[in-house]
Write a protein that holds these residues in place. Structure first.
Motif, PDB file in Angstrom:
ATOM      1  N   ASN A  65       8.310  -1.714  -9.363  1.00 23.31           N
ATOM      2  CA  ASN A  65       8.745  -3.068  -9.703  1.00 23.31           C
ATOM      3  C   ASN A  65       8.016  -3.569 -10.949  1.00 23.31           C
ATOM      4  O   ASN A  65       6.789  -3.455 -11.048  1.00 23.31           O
ATOM      5  N   LEU A  95       9.372   6.046  -3.631  1.00 22.87           N
ATOM      6  CA  LEU A  95       8.760   4.716  -3.690  1.00 22.87           C
ATOM      7  C   LEU A  95       9.606   3.855  -4.614  1.00 22.87           C
ATOM      8  O   LEU A  95      10.560   4.337  -5.240  1.00 22.87           O
ATOM      9  N   GLN A 102       0.040  -1.239   2.912  1.00 26.25           N
ATOM     10  CA  GLN A 102       0.660  -2.548   2.991  1.00 26.25           C
ATOM     11  C   GLN A 102       0.389  -3.166   4.357  1.00 26.25           C
ATOM     12  O   GLN A 102      -0.051  -2.485   5.313  1.00 26.25           O
ATOM     13  N   THR A 118       5.834  -0.059  -4.452  1.00 27.91           N
ATOM     14  CA  THR A 118       5.799  -0.333  -3.006  1.00 27.91           C
ATOM     15  C   THR A 118       6.597   0.749  -2.276  1.00 27.91           C
ATOM     16  O   THR A 118       7.203   1.632  -2.887  1.00 27.91           O
ATOM     17  N   ASN A 119       6.611   0.630  -0.947  1.00 29.88           N
ATOM     18  CA  ASN A 119       7.466   1.445  -0.068  1.00 29.88           C
ATOM     19  C   ASN A 119       7.168   2.937  -0.127  1.00 29.88           C
ATOM     20  O   ASN A 119       8.069   3.768   0.025  1.00 29.88           O
ATOM     21  N   THR A 130       3.743   1.543   5.284  1.00 32.49           N
ATOM     22  CA  THR A 130       3.925   2.028   3.908  1.00 32.49           C
ATOM     23  C   THR A 130       2.709   1.689   3.051  1.00 32.49           C
ATOM     24  O   THR A 130       1.864   0.868   3.434  1.00 32.49           O
ATOM     25  N   LYS A 131       2.652   2.317   1.899  1.00 33.55           N
ATOM     26  CA  LYS A 131       1.585   2.055   0.938  1.00 33.55           C
ATOM     27  C   LYS A 131       2.168   1.411  -0.322  1.00 33.55           C
ATOM     28  O   LYS A 131       3.350   1.563  -0.630  1.00 33.55           O
ATOM     29  N   ALA A 132       1.310   0.710  -1.012  1.00 34.44           N
ATOM     30  CA  ALA A 132       1.681   0.078  -2.278  1.00 34.44           C
ATOM     31  C   ALA A 132       0.539   0.302  -3.267  1.00 34.44           C
ATOM     32  O   ALA A 132      -0.502   0.869  -2.923  1.00 34.44           O
ATOM     33  N   GLU A 178       3.725  -2.556 -10.605  1.00 34.52           N
ATOM     34  CA  GLU A 178       3.501  -2.347  -9.172  1.00 34.52           C
ATOM     35  C   GLU A 178       4.483  -1.338  -8.583  1.00 34.52           C
ATOM     36  O   GLU A 178       5.581  -1.140  -9.098  1.00 34.52           O
TER      37      GLU A 178
END
Length: 284
Positions: free
Chosen positions: A197, A194, A251, A212-213, A256-258, A210
């Motif tokens: 950020n 993942l 997301q 993401t991906n 994908t999930k975040a 945060e």
């Protein structure tokens, strides 16, 4: 019509005249050895009240002086006690600060043992950007100490940031919570990759950053899972703890999930760090 002149008799003058008069009566009584009963009576009426009045005034003055002396003693005692309290508070604060430093240094030592596979140098933070967070800060080591741009910085059991500038006797560090920070990471339990950020807005909101991906092909990543630096990162050494998953959702692309993670480092109270002198490019 001519105004009559007003005669002002000063009390002090009256007192002087009466004193002289009484002294004269007593002197005459002593010399001529006669008793003037009526005159003595007058003397008693005049002298005794004056004497009593003078005694009352003297007593009042004495009481006032005594009260003032006591008030002065109480004030001095309060000043002394306040000074003692201030001194004790300073000692308590110094002890708390010393205890805090001991705990931080102990944590740093334990951290060094946790990442014993890496070569490290301990450093002290000597400056930071304005604000509540240590998103960008300066340490007291530089190129003369072997510090280079790109070296990883760790603190409080996990990843803190990366060196982005190095002078002779200082270096600047960009932390992982900075808005421009991006860290390739993975879920420790599943090795799913993942991207972490930085986000000062999220830090201000609830103390998180945060991610993401995260692939959405299974549901075995849950809140509380550990996030560590990934082997595929081009800047960060692998296996350094970043934080813990605190929120996860799909997301909008449904691929994908975040979510959010809570950093393991306390970015509000940093003081000591380790600089890992091993570079990622040298470890490959």
């Amino acid at each position: 019509m001519r105004k009559k002149n007003k005669i002002n008799i000063r009390p002090r003058s009256v007192l002087i005249v009466l004193t002289i008069l009484l002294f004269g009566v007593m002197l005459a009584n002593y010399i001529f050895d006669f008793k003037l009963t009526s005159l003595n009576t007058v003397t008693g009426y005049v002298f005794v009240p004056v004497q009593n009045g003078l005694g009352y005034v003297g007593s009042a003055i004495s009481d006032s002086v005594t009260r003032y002396a006591k008030m002065s003693e109480v004030y001095d005692e309060n000043v002394r006690l306040k000074a003692q309290v201030d001194e004790l508070n300073d000692q308590v604060n110094s002890l708390k600060l010393a205890q805090y430093d001991v705990e931080k240094l102990k944590s740093l030592l334990e951290l060094g043992e946790t990442y014993s596979q890496y070569n490290k140098k301990s450093a002290t933070i000597i400056g930071k950007d304005p604000g509540n967070w240590f998103e960008n800060f300066t340490i007291n080591l530089g190129t003369k100490d072997g510090i280079e741009v790109g070296m990883n910085v760790i603190s409080d059991e996990g990843l803190c940031g990366i060196v982005v500038d190095a002078g002779a006797n200082y270096s600047k560090v960009k932390s992982i919570i900075d808005d421009l920070s991006s860290v390739s990471a993975m879920v420790l339990s599943t090795s799913d990759n993942l991207l972490v950020n930085g986000s000062l807005t999220s830090m201000d909101s609830d103390g998180t950053i945060e991610f993401t991906n995260l692939r959405d092909d299974h549901d075995n990543v849950v809140v509380g899972d550990q996030i560590v630096t990934s082997y595929i990162s081009s800047e960060y050494l692998p296996g350094i703890l970043v934080g813990y998953v605190s929120e996860i959702h799909r997301q909008s692309n449904n691929l994908t999930k975040a979510g959010r993670l809570t950093p393991v480092v306390d970015f509000e109270r940093l003081k000591y760090v380790y600089v890992i002198t091993d570079m990622k490019e040298d470890m490959e």
